[in-house]
Scaffold this motif. Sequence first.
Motif, PDB file in Angstrom:
ATOM      1  N   LEU A 252      17.561  42.717  30.999  1.00  0.00           N
ATOM      2  CA  LEU A 252      18.476  42.352  29.914  1.00  0.00           C
ATOM      3  C   LEU A 252      17.958  41.148  29.136  1.00  0.00           C
ATOM      4  O   LEU A 252      18.026  41.117  27.902  1.00  0.00           O
ATOM      5  CB  LEU A 252      19.876  42.085  30.462  1.00  0.00           C
ATOM      6  CG  LEU A 252      20.617  43.311  30.993  1.00  0.00           C
ATOM      7  CD1 LEU A 252      21.922  42.888  31.659  1.00  0.00           C
ATOM      8  CD2 LEU A 252      20.868  44.329  29.894  1.00  0.00           C
ATOM      9  N   ASN A 253      17.427  40.157  29.845  1.00  0.00           N
ATOM     10  CA  ASN A 253      16.867  38.987  29.159  1.00  0.00           C
ATOM     11  C   ASN A 253      15.686  39.377  28.270  1.00  0.00           C
ATOM     12  O   ASN A 253      15.564  38.889  27.147  1.00  0.00           O
ATOM     13  CB  ASN A 253      16.445  37.918  30.164  1.00  0.00           C
ATOM     14  CG  ASN A 253      17.628  37.145  30.700  1.00  0.00           C
ATOM     15  OD1 ASN A 253      18.654  37.022  30.044  1.00  0.00           O
ATOM     16  ND2 ASN A 253      17.490  36.629  31.909  1.00  0.00           N
ATOM     17  N   ASN A 254      14.835  40.258  28.760  1.00  0.00           N
ATOM     18  CA  ASN A 254      13.698  40.710  27.956  1.00  0.00           C
ATOM     19  C   ASN A 254      14.159  41.514  26.745  1.00  0.00           C
ATOM     20  O   ASN A 254      13.560  41.428  25.665  1.00  0.00           O
ATOM     21  CB  ASN A 254      12.712  41.503  28.811  1.00  0.00           C
ATOM     22  CG  ASN A 254      11.944  40.604  29.752  1.00  0.00           C
ATOM     23  OD1 ASN A 254      11.683  39.447  29.458  1.00  0.00           O
ATOM     24  ND2 ASN A 254      11.583  41.134  30.909  1.00  0.00           N
ATOM     25  N   THR A 255      15.222  42.279  26.900  1.00  0.00           N
ATOM     26  CA  THR A 255      15.791  43.013  25.769  1.00  0.00           C
ATOM     27  C   THR A 255      16.336  42.029  24.738  1.00  0.00           C
ATOM     28  O   THR A 255      16.142  42.208  23.532  1.00  0.00           O
ATOM     29  CB  THR A 255      16.901  43.971  26.241  1.00  0.00           C
ATOM     30  OG1 THR A 255      16.354  44.861  27.215  1.00  0.00           O
ATOM     31  CG2 THR A 255      17.479  44.767  25.085  1.00  0.00           C
ATOM     32  N   GLY A 256      16.983  40.986  25.211  1.00  0.00           N
ATOM     33  CA  GLY A 256      17.478  39.953  24.309  1.00  0.00           C
ATOM     34  C   GLY A 256      16.357  39.304  23.522  1.00  0.00           C
ATOM     35  O   GLY A 256      16.515  38.999  22.328  1.00  0.00           O
ATOM     36  N   LYS A 257      15.210  39.110  24.140  1.00  0.00           N
ATOM     37  CA  LYS A 257      14.053  38.527  23.444  1.00  0.00           C
ATOM     38  C   LYS A 257      13.571  39.443  22.322  1.00  0.00           C
ATOM     39  O   LYS A 257      13.196  38.971  21.243  1.00  0.00           O
ATOM     40  CB  LYS A 257      12.919  38.253  24.426  1.00  0.00           C
ATOM     41  CG  LYS A 257      13.221  37.126  25.388  1.00  0.00           C
ATOM     42  CD  LYS A 257      12.128  37.002  26.429  1.00  0.00           C
ATOM     43  CE  LYS A 257      12.516  36.040  27.529  1.00  0.00           C
ATOM     44  NZ  LYS A 257      11.531  36.032  28.619  1.00  0.00           N
ATOM     45  N   VAL A 258      13.582  40.756  22.562  1.00  0.00           N
ATOM     46  CA  VAL A 258      13.188  41.711  21.521  1.00  0.00           C
ATOM     47  C   VAL A 258      14.167  41.630  20.353  1.00  0.00           C
ATOM     48  O   VAL A 258      13.766  41.599  19.181  1.00  0.00           O
ATOM     49  CB  VAL A 258      13.127  43.154  22.078  1.00  0.00           C
ATOM     50  CG1 VAL A 258      12.922  44.169  20.962  1.00  0.00           C
ATOM     51  CG2 VAL A 258      12.019  43.284  23.120  1.00  0.00           C
ATOM     52  N   ILE A 259      15.465  41.570  20.654  1.00  0.00           N
ATOM     53  CA  ILE A 259      16.488  41.471  19.607  1.00  0.00           C
ATOM     54  C   ILE A 259      16.311  40.168  18.830  1.00  0.00           C
ATOM     55  O   ILE A 259      16.353  40.161  17.591  1.00  0.00           O
ATOM     56  CB  ILE A 259      17.904  41.550  20.220  1.00  0.00           C
ATOM     57  CG1 ILE A 259      18.145  42.943  20.795  1.00  0.00           C
ATOM     58  CG2 ILE A 259      18.969  41.184  19.186  1.00  0.00           C
ATOM     59  CD1 ILE A 259      19.397  43.046  21.648  1.00  0.00           C
TER      60      ILE A 259
ATOM     61  N   ILE B 175      21.650  31.613  20.337  1.00  0.00           N
ATOM     62  CA  ILE B 175      20.564  31.179  21.235  1.00  0.00           C
ATOM     63  C   ILE B 175      21.123  30.307  22.346  1.00  0.00           C
ATOM     64  O   ILE B 175      20.762  30.459  23.519  1.00  0.00           O
ATOM     65  CB  ILE B 175      19.460  30.439  20.451  1.00  0.00           C
ATOM     66  CG1 ILE B 175      18.677  31.439  19.586  1.00  0.00           C
ATOM     67  CG2 ILE B 175      18.519  29.701  21.389  1.00  0.00           C
ATOM     68  CD1 ILE B 175      17.719  30.790  18.607  1.00  0.00           C
ATOM     69  N   GLU B 176      22.023  29.384  22.001  1.00  0.00           N
ATOM     70  CA  GLU B 176      22.635  28.524  23.025  1.00  0.00           C
ATOM     71  C   GLU B 176      23.329  29.344  24.095  1.00  0.00           C
ATOM     72  O   GLU B 176      23.225  29.061  25.285  1.00  0.00           O
ATOM     73  CB  GLU B 176      23.623  27.558  22.384  1.00  0.00           C
ATOM     74  CG  GLU B 176      22.973  26.440  21.613  1.00  0.00           C
ATOM     75  CD  GLU B 176      23.983  25.555  20.897  1.00  0.00           C
ATOM     76  OE1 GLU B 176      25.195  25.659  21.168  1.00  0.00           O
ATOM     77  OE2 GLU B 176      23.546  24.765  20.042  1.00  0.00           O
ATOM     78  N   ARG B 177      24.046  30.369  23.678  1.00  0.00           N
ATOM     79  CA  ARG B 177      24.765  31.226  24.640  1.00  0.00           C
ATOM     80  C   ARG B 177      23.789  32.084  25.440  1.00  0.00           C
ATOM     81  O   ARG B 177      23.994  32.352  26.619  1.00  0.00           O
ATOM     82  CB  ARG B 177      25.781  32.090  23.921  1.00  0.00           C
ATOM     83  CG  ARG B 177      26.833  31.180  23.272  1.00  0.00           C
ATOM     84  CD  ARG B 177      28.139  31.753  23.083  1.00  0.00           C
ATOM     85  NE  ARG B 177      28.644  32.441  24.230  1.00  0.00           N
ATOM     86  CZ  ARG B 177      29.756  33.136  24.238  1.00  0.00           C
ATOM     87  NH1 ARG B 177      30.471  33.219  23.149  1.00  0.00           N
ATOM     88  NH2 ARG B 177      30.180  33.744  25.312  1.00  0.00           N
ATOM     89  N   PHE B 178      22.744  32.578  24.794  1.00  0.00           N
ATOM     90  CA  PHE B 178      21.774  33.455  25.436  1.00  0.00           C
ATOM     91  C   PHE B 178      20.966  32.716  26.497  1.00  0.00           C
ATOM     92  O   PHE B 178      20.698  33.243  27.568  1.00  0.00           O
ATOM     93  CB  PHE B 178      20.838  34.059  24.380  1.00  0.00           C
ATOM     94  CG  PHE B 178      19.799  34.983  24.935  1.00  0.00           C
ATOM     95  CD1 PHE B 178      20.148  36.225  25.444  1.00  0.00           C
ATOM     96  CD2 PHE B 178      18.468  34.620  24.942  1.00  0.00           C
ATOM     97  CE1 PHE B 178      19.191  37.084  25.956  1.00  0.00           C
ATOM     98  CE2 PHE B 178      17.506  35.476  25.443  1.00  0.00           C
ATOM     99  CZ  PHE B 178      17.868  36.711  25.947  1.00  0.00           C
ATOM    100  N   ILE B 179      20.627  31.468  26.225  1.00  0.00           N
ATOM    101  CA  ILE B 179      19.748  30.706  27.126  1.00  0.00           C
ATOM    102  C   ILE B 179      20.486  30.122  28.314  1.00  0.00           C
ATOM    103  O   ILE B 179      19.894  29.845  29.334  1.00  0.00           O
ATOM    104  CB  ILE B 179      19.006  29.609  26.322  1.00  0.00           C
ATOM    105  CG1 ILE B 179      18.036  30.267  25.365  1.00  0.00           C
ATOM    106  CG2 ILE B 179      18.285  28.649  27.241  1.00  0.00           C
ATOM    107  CD1 ILE B 179      17.269  29.316  24.499  1.00  0.00           C
ATOM    108  N   LYS B 180      21.804  29.984  28.257  1.00  0.00           N
ATOM    109  CA  LYS B 180      22.577  29.375  29.350  1.00  0.00           C
ATOM    110  C   LYS B 180      22.154  29.818  30.708  1.00  0.00           C
ATOM    111  O   LYS B 180      21.862  30.882  31.035  1.00  0.00           O
ATOM    112  CB  LYS B 180      24.046  29.722  29.209  1.00  0.00           C
ATOM    113  CG  LYS B 180      24.794  28.821  28.316  1.00  0.00           C
ATOM    114  CD  LYS B 180      26.217  28.858  28.687  1.00  0.00           C
ATOM    115  CE  LYS B 180      27.310  29.327  27.955  1.00  0.00           C
ATOM    116  NZ  LYS B 180      28.584  29.146  28.191  1.00  0.00           N
TER     117      LYS B 180
END
Length: 113
Positions: A73-80, A108-113
């Motif tokens: 999921l984190n890697n998918t978020g990086k693609v997005i 980004i703040e929410r994604f990186i938490k």
Amino acid sequence: MEEDKTYHTHVSEDGTEYTHSHHGHTHTHKNTKVVENRLSRAIGHLESVKRMVSEGRDCSEVLIQLSAVISALNNTGKVILKDHIENCIVDAVESGDKKAIDDLNHAIERFIK
């Protein structure tokens, strides 16, 4: 404004309007299919982790598989994120749309938490 682009306007808290485009589509990027495929795989993997829990499998095995789902999921978020920067944010910067940049910073703040 050009016909092949779809424009929309954001209004900031101080009332300033920012108009930008999404090139004739709404948030469709070059990696949409890649993202959909990655999400489908992650969903399938998570369902198998759920079955592992239901079957009483070893906690260590469950945690390792759950970690793999989170990583996917984190890697998918990086693609997005990369797609968003290459498309929407470039347009936002060119048009002075500060709200889009603020929205990205918040995401980004929410994604990186």
